[in-house]
Design a protein around this motif. Structure first.
Motif, PDB file in Angstrom:
ATOM      1  N   HIS A   1      -6.247  -4.850  -8.253  1.00  0.00           N
ATOM      2  CA  HIS A   1      -7.189  -5.766  -7.600  1.00  0.00           C
ATOM      3  C   HIS A   1      -6.888  -5.912  -6.107  1.00  0.00           C
ATOM      4  O   HIS A   1      -7.776  -6.177  -5.312  1.00  0.00           O
ATOM      5  CB  HIS A   1      -7.162  -7.126  -8.293  1.00  0.00           C
ATOM      6  CG  HIS A   1      -5.870  -7.873  -8.158  1.00  0.00           C
ATOM      7  ND1 HIS A   1      -5.678  -8.858  -7.228  1.00  0.00           N
ATOM      8  CD2 HIS A   1      -4.711  -7.758  -8.848  1.00  0.00           C
ATOM      9  CE1 HIS A   1      -4.448  -9.337  -7.347  1.00  0.00           C
ATOM     10  NE2 HIS A   1      -3.843  -8.682  -8.332  1.00  0.00           N
ATOM     11  N   TRP A   2      -5.611  -5.689  -5.715  1.00  0.00           N
ATOM     12  CA  TRP A   2      -5.287  -5.788  -4.286  1.00  0.00           C
ATOM     13  C   TRP A   2      -5.994  -4.687  -3.497  1.00  0.00           C
ATOM     14  O   TRP A   2      -6.432  -4.899  -2.363  1.00  0.00           O
ATOM     15  CB  TRP A   2      -3.780  -5.673  -4.079  1.00  0.00           C
ATOM     16  CG  TRP A   2      -2.958  -6.721  -4.753  1.00  0.00           C
ATOM     17  CD1 TRP A   2      -2.092  -6.547  -5.787  1.00  0.00           C
ATOM     18  CD2 TRP A   2      -2.940  -8.125  -4.457  1.00  0.00           C
ATOM     19  NE1 TRP A   2      -1.521  -7.741  -6.146  1.00  0.00           N
ATOM     20  CE2 TRP A   2      -2.024  -8.727  -5.344  1.00  0.00           C
ATOM     21  CE3 TRP A   2      -3.595  -8.921  -3.529  1.00  0.00           C
ATOM     22  CZ2 TRP A   2      -1.753 -10.089  -5.333  1.00  0.00           C
ATOM     23  CZ3 TRP A   2      -3.323 -10.274  -3.515  1.00  0.00           C
ATOM     24  CH2 TRP A   2      -2.414 -10.845  -4.404  1.00  0.00           C
ATOM     25  N   LEU A   3      -6.104  -3.511  -4.107  1.00  0.00           N
ATOM     26  CA  LEU A   3      -6.783  -2.411  -3.435  1.00  0.00           C
ATOM     27  C   LEU A   3      -8.253  -2.742  -3.229  1.00  0.00           C
ATOM     28  O   LEU A   3      -8.804  -2.531  -2.142  1.00  0.00           O
ATOM     29  CB  LEU A   3      -6.637  -1.132  -4.262  1.00  0.00           C
ATOM     30  CG  LEU A   3      -7.317   0.116  -3.700  1.00  0.00           C
ATOM     31  CD1 LEU A   3      -6.747   0.480  -2.347  1.00  0.00           C
ATOM     32  CD2 LEU A   3      -7.167   1.288  -4.661  1.00  0.00           C
TER      33      LEU A   3
ATOM     34  N   VAL B   1     -11.513  11.632   0.239  1.00  0.00           N
ATOM     35  CA  VAL B   1     -10.758  12.240  -0.842  1.00  0.00           C
ATOM     36  C   VAL B   1     -10.377  13.667  -0.461  1.00  0.00           C
ATOM     37  O   VAL B   1     -11.241  14.459  -0.072  1.00  0.00           O
ATOM     38  CB  VAL B   1     -11.577  12.260  -2.156  1.00  0.00           C
ATOM     39  CG1 VAL B   1     -10.796  12.974  -3.259  1.00  0.00           C
ATOM     40  CG2 VAL B   1     -11.934  10.845  -2.587  1.00  0.00           C
ATOM     41  N   PHE B   2      -9.074  13.973  -0.525  1.00  0.00           N
ATOM     42  CA  PHE B   2      -8.586  15.324  -0.279  1.00  0.00           C
ATOM     43  C   PHE B   2      -8.032  15.881  -1.588  1.00  0.00           C
ATOM     44  O   PHE B   2      -7.104  15.310  -2.162  1.00  0.00           O
ATOM     45  CB  PHE B   2      -7.478  15.334   0.783  1.00  0.00           C
ATOM     46  CG  PHE B   2      -7.970  15.102   2.175  1.00  0.00           C
ATOM     47  CD1 PHE B   2      -8.311  16.165   2.990  1.00  0.00           C
ATOM     48  CD2 PHE B   2      -8.098  13.812   2.677  1.00  0.00           C
ATOM     49  CE1 PHE B   2      -8.776  15.948   4.284  1.00  0.00           C
ATOM     50  CE2 PHE B   2      -8.554  13.592   3.959  1.00  0.00           C
ATOM     51  CZ  PHE B   2      -8.897  14.660   4.767  1.00  0.00           C
TER      52      PHE B   2
ATOM     53  N   PHE C   1       0.848  -1.190   0.000  1.00  0.00           N
ATOM     54  CA  PHE C   1       0.000   0.000   0.000  1.00  0.00           C
ATOM     55  C   PHE C   1       0.887   1.245   0.000  1.00  0.00           C
ATOM     56  O   PHE C   1       1.060   1.908   1.006  1.00  0.00           O
ATOM     57  CB  PHE C   1      -0.957  -0.015   1.196  1.00  0.00           C
ATOM     58  CG  PHE C   1      -2.123  -0.926   0.970  1.00  0.00           C
ATOM     59  CD1 PHE C   1      -3.307  -0.451   0.449  1.00  0.00           C
ATOM     60  CD2 PHE C   1      -2.015  -2.281   1.229  1.00  0.00           C
ATOM     61  CE1 PHE C   1      -4.375  -1.294   0.200  1.00  0.00           C
ATOM     62  CE2 PHE C   1      -3.070  -3.139   0.991  1.00  0.00           C
ATOM     63  CZ  PHE C   1      -4.257  -2.638   0.475  1.00  0.00           C
ATOM     64  N   ASP C   2       1.468   1.508  -1.167  1.00  0.00           N
ATOM     65  CA  ASP C   2       2.358   2.652  -1.313  1.00  0.00           C
ATOM     66  C   ASP C   2       1.651   3.753  -2.098  1.00  0.00           C
ATOM     67  O   ASP C   2       2.120   4.189  -3.136  1.00  0.00           O
ATOM     68  CB  ASP C   2       3.660   2.243  -1.985  1.00  0.00           C
ATOM     69  CG  ASP C   2       3.426   1.437  -3.262  1.00  0.00           C
ATOM     70  OD1 ASP C   2       2.248   1.314  -3.668  1.00  0.00           O
ATOM     71  OD2 ASP C   2       4.382   0.951  -3.843  1.00  0.00           O
ATOM     72  N   LEU C   3       0.527   4.185  -1.593  1.00  0.00           N
ATOM     73  CA  LEU C   3      -0.297   5.136  -2.336  1.00  0.00           C
ATOM     74  C   LEU C   3       0.262   6.543  -2.342  1.00  0.00           C
ATOM     75  O   LEU C   3      -0.046   7.334  -3.228  1.00  0.00           O
ATOM     76  CB  LEU C   3      -1.716   5.170  -1.750  1.00  0.00           C
ATOM     77  CG  LEU C   3      -2.625   3.993  -2.141  1.00  0.00           C
ATOM     78  CD1 LEU C   3      -3.942   4.079  -1.399  1.00  0.00           C
ATOM     79  CD2 LEU C   3      -2.868   3.964  -3.627  1.00  0.00           C
ATOM     80  N   LEU C   4       1.066   6.893  -1.346  1.00  0.00           N
ATOM     81  CA  LEU C   4       1.548   8.267  -1.261  1.00  0.00           C
ATOM     82  C   LEU C   4       2.444   8.588  -2.453  1.00  0.00           C
ATOM     83  O   LEU C   4       3.429   7.903  -2.707  1.00  0.00           O
ATOM     84  CB  LEU C   4       2.322   8.482   0.050  1.00  0.00           C
ATOM     85  CG  LEU C   4       2.838   9.900   0.293  1.00  0.00           C
ATOM     86  CD1 LEU C   4       1.686  10.889   0.334  1.00  0.00           C
ATOM     87  CD2 LEU C   4       3.656   9.965   1.567  1.00  0.00           C
ATOM     88  N   GLY C   5       2.104   9.622  -3.181  1.00  0.00           N
ATOM     89  CA  GLY C   5       2.922  10.044  -4.305  1.00  0.00           C
ATOM     90  C   GLY C   5       2.579   9.376  -5.617  1.00  0.00           C
ATOM     91  O   GLY C   5       3.361   9.454  -6.564  1.00  0.00           O
TER      92      GLY C   5
ATOM     93  N   VAL D   1      -9.415   3.670   2.667  1.00  0.00           N
ATOM     94  CA  VAL D   1      -8.508   4.285   1.705  1.00  0.00           C
ATOM     95  C   VAL D   1      -8.778   5.781   1.624  1.00  0.00           C
ATOM     96  O   VAL D   1      -9.930   6.206   1.550  1.00  0.00           O
ATOM     97  CB  VAL D   1      -8.670   3.652   0.306  1.00  0.00           C
ATOM     98  CG1 VAL D   1      -7.760   4.343  -0.712  1.00  0.00           C
ATOM     99  CG2 VAL D   1      -8.353   2.163   0.364  1.00  0.00           C
ATOM    100  N   VAL D   2      -7.699   6.568   1.664  1.00  0.00           N
ATOM    101  CA  VAL D   2      -7.781   8.017   1.531  1.00  0.00           C
ATOM    102  C   VAL D   2      -6.869   8.430   0.382  1.00  0.00           C
ATOM    103  O   VAL D   2      -5.705   8.014   0.337  1.00  0.00           O
ATOM    104  CB  VAL D   2      -7.344   8.732   2.824  1.00  0.00           C
ATOM    105  CG1 VAL D   2      -7.382  10.243   2.631  1.00  0.00           C
ATOM    106  CG2 VAL D   2      -8.219   8.315   3.993  1.00  0.00           C
ATOM    107  N   THR D   3      -7.364   9.217  -0.557  1.00  0.00           N
ATOM    108  CA  THR D   3      -6.523   9.721  -1.640  1.00  0.00           C
ATOM    109  C   THR D   3      -6.313  11.221  -1.466  1.00  0.00           C
ATOM    110  O   THR D   3      -7.229  11.950  -1.081  1.00  0.00           O
ATOM    111  CB  THR D   3      -7.137   9.457  -3.026  1.00  0.00           C
ATOM    112  OG1 THR D   3      -8.406  10.127  -3.122  1.00  0.00           O
ATOM    113  CG2 THR D   3      -7.319   7.972  -3.263  1.00  0.00           C
ATOM    114  N   ILE D   4      -5.073  11.644  -1.735  1.00  0.00           N
ATOM    115  CA  ILE D   4      -4.694  13.049  -1.669  1.00  0.00           C
ATOM    116  C   ILE D   4      -4.061  13.408  -2.998  1.00  0.00           C
ATOM    117  O   ILE D   4      -3.034  12.835  -3.379  1.00  0.00           O
ATOM    118  CB  ILE D   4      -3.693  13.304  -0.522  1.00  0.00           C
ATOM    119  CG1 ILE D   4      -4.301  12.869   0.820  1.00  0.00           C
ATOM    120  CG2 ILE D   4      -3.293  14.779  -0.479  1.00  0.00           C
ATOM    121  CD1 ILE D   4      -3.323  12.915   1.974  1.00  0.00           C
ATOM    122  N   ALA D   5      -4.667  14.324  -3.736  1.00  0.00           N
ATOM    123  CA  ALA D   5      -4.181  14.662  -5.065  1.00  0.00           C
ATOM    124  C   ALA D   5      -4.729  16.027  -5.472  1.00  0.00           C
ATOM    125  O   ALA D   5      -5.709  16.508  -4.888  1.00  0.00           O
ATOM    126  CB  ALA D   5      -4.605  13.599  -6.082  1.00  0.00           C
TER     127      ALA D   5
END
Length: 488
Positions: free
Chosen positions: A324-326, A353-354, A308-312, A336-340
């Motif tokens: 599919h793992w997510l 979502v941020f 889970f290396d979502l940052l960046g 799950v939180v997304t920042i973009a």
């Protein structure tokens, strides 16, 4: 229908097209029948032009359906082969290509991860199938595209700079008239010319920034003095490489790193140093500069990356084979939180979502870290025993304090959870092994670190073995503070 000139009844004597074709076919058959080939065998060759009975029901049947094989076999391959796909990423998916008439028609996931083994017999799980993404599957179209770059090209201004003798200003800068990237055309050259240009420029850069004069030029250009000092007088250290896009496919990640190391040959020629004292080029750490890789993970966690290396990164767009793992993690209760800076493709799979302003993610991350530390929202026991945060850092060298720095005659402890071997041992390292294997000289370089024990108010050495449940129960390391120690 064409009317003959000079005859009033010519039109009546010209047969219709259908009658002409019918008579022509009969004449051909008659000619064959009069020859040596039996009439019945000759008739078989004309089955495709036999008249279709008018009373045939096309929904009930059809006299000849052989023509359907044309489109049925359109995508039937003549052969298949497997390859490792790495066009623009580091996933390395095992893909099956289908070839027809010498051309790859399409590619599919191989569904063979549970079959492949390495030289040690290790296998992967079938759970990794299907492993492919639209980028990799579309790579075939890029391969055969009429817009594919064929040959070597050099930017017009850059080539002109080389042709002009590679002139520089007093501080080493190149005139901006040669640096119109994105504003000028490319010039096609032979591969030999391109290689020669590369070689000339590498040598020129290394010579320009070697020694005290080179260091002075870099400082005038605004280089940080610490960076200049770290070069140790070698101009080759200004040649920076990154093992990533778009060279993943031909070189993979390690190719450029090996090339950067080989530039020590240029340094040897310029400075005349012994082999052991030469320096090659530098490399950018992929986890700080490489697109969708998790920035800073090796520095913080000690491992290359995590699932889970979502940052960046935008997982669904740039790590499609892992998508599919997510989804499965969320099915098992993960949040799950997304920042973009936009509502990205991963955002519709997130619980929160941020949307932030571009280039402010670093500030946000530091702010989050500040709040966590200020309000002590971290698991203190975990941080003390599972991370390197309690280890003392020397204020003078900015390096970790070692036990031998403060304890006279200190000898590094023999490790149990790490296998130390003689430095000249050529130990084979498998994909999976019970313990980490390191040469003894590296073990000595590691040393044993030091923490500040709040119970005794003194510095105490700790080893790499003493982590997690193996951490000494009689030591309570401090996580904050400045302390004074006496160096040996």
């Amino acid at each position: 229908m064409e009317q003959r000139e000079g005859s009033e009844n010519a039109a009546a004597s010209v047969p219709s097209r259908r009658a002409f074709l019918r008579r022509g076919g009969q004449s051909a058959l008659l000619g064959v029948a009069l020859g040596s080939v039996p009439f019945r065998e000759a008739l078989a060759d004309f089955t495709m032009i036999e008249p279709v009975p008018n009373d045939v029901n096309p929904l009930g049947g059809y006299p000849n359906r052989n023509w359907e094989h044309v489109y049925r076999d359109l995508y039937t391959p003549d052969q298949t082969y497997h390859y490792m796909c790495g066009p623009n990423d580091t996933h390395g998916c095992l893909i099956k290509a289908s070839v027809k008439n010498g051309v790859v028609m399409y590619a599919d996931p191989s569904f063979a991860y549970h079959k492949a083994t390495d030289i040690y017999g290790n296998k992967s799980a079938a759970r990794f199938d299907p492993r492919a993404c639209v980028s990799g599957l579309a790579y075939i179209r890029r391969t055969y595209s009429d817009r594919r770059i064929k040959g070597a090209y050099v930017r017009k201004g850059f080539k002109q700079w080389v042709d002009d003798g590679m002139p520089r200003d007093a501080n080493g800068e190149v005139d901006h008239k040669y640096r119109q990237r994105g504003k000028e055309d490319f010039v096609k050259v032979t591969h030999e010319e391109a290689a020669a240009i590369h070689a000339k420029v590498y040598v020129n850069i290394a010579e320009t920034y070697t020694g005290e004069e080179g260091a002075k030029k870099l400082e005038e250009q605004g280089y940080d003095p610490d960076m200049v000092e770290a070069m140790h007088g070698a101009g080759t250290q200004t040649l920076k490489h990154r093992g990533g896009m778009p060279f993943n496919a031909p070189f993979r990640i390690g190719g450029f790193y090996r090339f950067a190391n080989s530039l020590c040959l240029i340094d040897k020629k310029i400075r005349g140093k012994e082999d052991k004292d030469t320096l090659g080029g530098r490399v950018w750490d992929s986890f700080s500069w490489h697109t969708d890789l998790p920035p800073g993970h090796p520095m913080v966690t000690g491992q290359q990356s995590m699932d889970f290396d979502l940052l960046g990164m935008n997982w669904i767009a740039t790590k499609m084979p892992e998508g599919h793992w997510l989804a499965e993690a969320r099915l098992h209760g993960a949040k799950v939180v997304t920042i973009a800076p936009e509502y990205q493709s991963s955002s519709n799979r997130a619980d929160e979502v941020f949307v932030i302003r571009p280039a402010t993610d670093g500030a946000l991350a530091l702010g989050l870290a500040h709040v966590i530390m200020r309000d002590k929202l971290y698991d203190a026991a975990f941080v003390k025993t599972q991370t390197d945060l309690p280890l003392l850092l020397r204020a003078d060298t900015k390096k970790l304090l070692q036990a031998k720095d403060i304890i006279p005659g200190y000898t590094n402890v023999s490790l149990v959870r790490t296998k130390v071997v003689p430095k000249d041992t050529k130990a084979g390292i498998a994909a999976e092994q019970a313990t980490q294997i390191v040469p003894e000289d590296l073990r000595e370089e590691w040393g044993d670190q030091v923490v500040w024990d709040t119970r005794t108010n003194s510095a105490k050495p700790v080893t790499r073995d003493q982590t997690g449940t193996n951490f000494p129960s009689d030591i309570d390391p401090a996580l904050e503070g400045e302390y004074t120690v006496t160096l040996t």
